[in-house]
Write a protein that holds these residues in place. Structure first.
Motif, mmCIF file in Angstrom:
data_model
loop_
_atom_site.group_PDB
_atom_site.id
_atom_site.type_symbol
_atom_site.label_atom_id
_atom_site.label_comp_id
_atom_site.label_asym_id
_atom_site.label_seq_id
_atom_site.Cartn_x
_atom_site.Cartn_y
_atom_site.Cartn_z
ATOM 1 N N ARG A 62 0.876 -1.226 -0.226
ATOM 2 C CA ARG A 62 -0.104 -0.164 -0.191
ATOM 3 C C ARG A 62 0.775 1.265 -0.052
ATOM 4 O O ARG A 62 0.461 2.361 -0.743
ATOM 5 C CB ARG A 62 -0.930 -0.026 1.345
ATOM 6 C CG ARG A 62 -1.890 -1.123 1.056
ATOM 7 C CD ARG A 62 -3.093 -0.851 2.187
ATOM 8 N NE ARG A 62 -2.472 -1.054 3.501
ATOM 9 C CZ ARG A 62 -2.937 -1.595 4.549
ATOM 10 N NH1 ARG A 62 -4.286 -2.258 4.378
ATOM 11 N NH2 ARG A 62 -2.380 -1.765 5.657
ATOM 12 N N LEU A 92 -5.214 1.111 9.001
ATOM 13 C CA LEU A 92 -6.265 0.437 7.895
ATOM 14 C C LEU A 92 -6.308 -1.059 8.529
ATOM 15 O O LEU A 92 -7.320 -1.805 8.214
ATOM 16 C CB LEU A 92 -5.972 0.409 6.621
ATOM 17 C CG LEU A 92 -6.317 1.939 5.964
ATOM 18 C CD1 LEU A 92 -5.735 1.768 4.660
ATOM 19 C CD2 LEU A 92 -7.451 2.321 6.301
ATOM 20 N N PRO A 96 -10.530 -1.411 8.984
ATOM 21 C CA PRO A 96 -10.507 -1.735 7.514
ATOM 22 C C PRO A 96 -11.868 -1.089 6.843
ATOM 23 O O PRO A 96 -11.903 -1.184 5.605
ATOM 24 C CB PRO A 96 -10.496 -3.214 7.001
ATOM 25 C CG PRO A 96 -10.853 -3.721 8.621
ATOM 26 C CD PRO A 96 -10.525 -2.716 9.689
ATOM 27 N N ILE A 126 -6.046 2.137 -2.834
ATOM 28 C CA ILE A 126 -5.858 1.249 -1.517
ATOM 29 C C ILE A 126 -7.209 1.103 -0.780
ATOM 30 O O ILE A 126 -7.206 0.290 -0.255
ATOM 31 C CB ILE A 126 -5.001 2.309 -0.484
ATOM 32 C CG1 ILE A 126 -3.573 2.496 -1.286
ATOM 33 C CG2 ILE A 126 -4.978 1.910 0.811
ATOM 34 C CD1 ILE A 126 -2.589 3.260 -0.716
ATOM 35 N N LEU A 127 -8.163 1.891 -0.838
ATOM 36 C CA LEU A 127 -9.531 2.072 -0.403
ATOM 37 C C LEU A 127 -10.403 2.015 -1.612
ATOM 38 O O LEU A 127 -10.188 2.491 -2.662
ATOM 39 C CB LEU A 127 -9.930 2.946 0.541
ATOM 40 C CG LEU A 127 -8.926 3.267 1.667
ATOM 41 C CD1 LEU A 127 -9.295 4.526 2.442
ATOM 42 C CD2 LEU A 127 -9.211 2.201 2.796
ATOM 43 N N ALA A 141 -10.732 -1.208 3.217
ATOM 44 C CA ALA A 141 -9.623 -1.990 2.775
ATOM 45 C C ALA A 141 -9.918 -3.256 2.266
ATOM 46 O O ALA A 141 -9.799 -4.086 3.310
ATOM 47 C CB ALA A 141 -8.736 -1.560 3.816
#
Length: 176
Positions: A62, A92, A96, A126-127, A141
């Motif tokens: 990430r 995260l 998450p 990443i998200l 996440a």
């Protein structure tokens, strides 16, 4: 112990019912149960270490994705260590699923700063965005949830791999 429930039940039964409380059978039953319990603890520790290692690798991945995203945007390669994006990135694995409001509370920052950090991490892949209701967007996440699913599937198999031995209890589907 749930994965190897037959061994758990048989050793527990031997511990509880075999002969007089201090007889040889009771001692053997106690020893069998303690060995089974210690094996389960050892396996749990090994699986937890594997999961922690996988989370560390995910964190590194990430960080690299965020760096590439920021380079492509022409901004500083890495966010400042105390920035909302950097601090959120570090959380995260523990959180998450976040919204701007929950990130605001977690980090003790303004709603706007939380929203900008979430947008930055989403743009870096990443998200993932998920509409929670009309006014709220959740940010997931997904890879953390996938690692949790894989870890749960490993623990459901007596060979620690559901491709080698079928789980003896319900487990979530393998991530796509």
């Amino acid at each position: 112990m749930l994965t190897r429930s037959d061994a758990y039940v048989s050793t527990l039964t031997a511990y509880r019912y075999d002969g007089p409380a201090f007889g040889e059978a009771a001692q053997a039953g106690t020893g069998a149960w303690i060995r089974m319990f210690l094996e389960a603890v050892q396996i749990a520790v090994e699986q937890a270490a594997t999961f922690a290692e996988e989370l560390g690798e995910l964190r590194s991945d990430r960080d690299q994705r965020l760096t590439r995203h920021r380079q492509a945007r022409g901004t500083r390669d890495r966010p400042r260590a105390d920035s909302a994006a950097a601090r959120l990135l570090g959380l995260l694995s523990e959180a998450p699923l976040v919204t701007a409001a929950s990130a605001e509370r977690l980090l003790g920052i303004s709603f706007g700063a939380a929203n900008r950090a979430l947008q930055d991490l989403a743009e870096a892949s990443i998200l993932s965005r998920k509409q929670v209701d009309r006014k709220t967007t959740g940010y997931l996440a997904r890879e953390v949830f996938e690692l949790l699913t894989i870890a749960e599937r490993r623990m459901a198999s007596t060979h620690w791999d559901t491709r080698q031995s079928v789980p003896n209890r319900p487990v979530p589907a393998r991530p796509a």
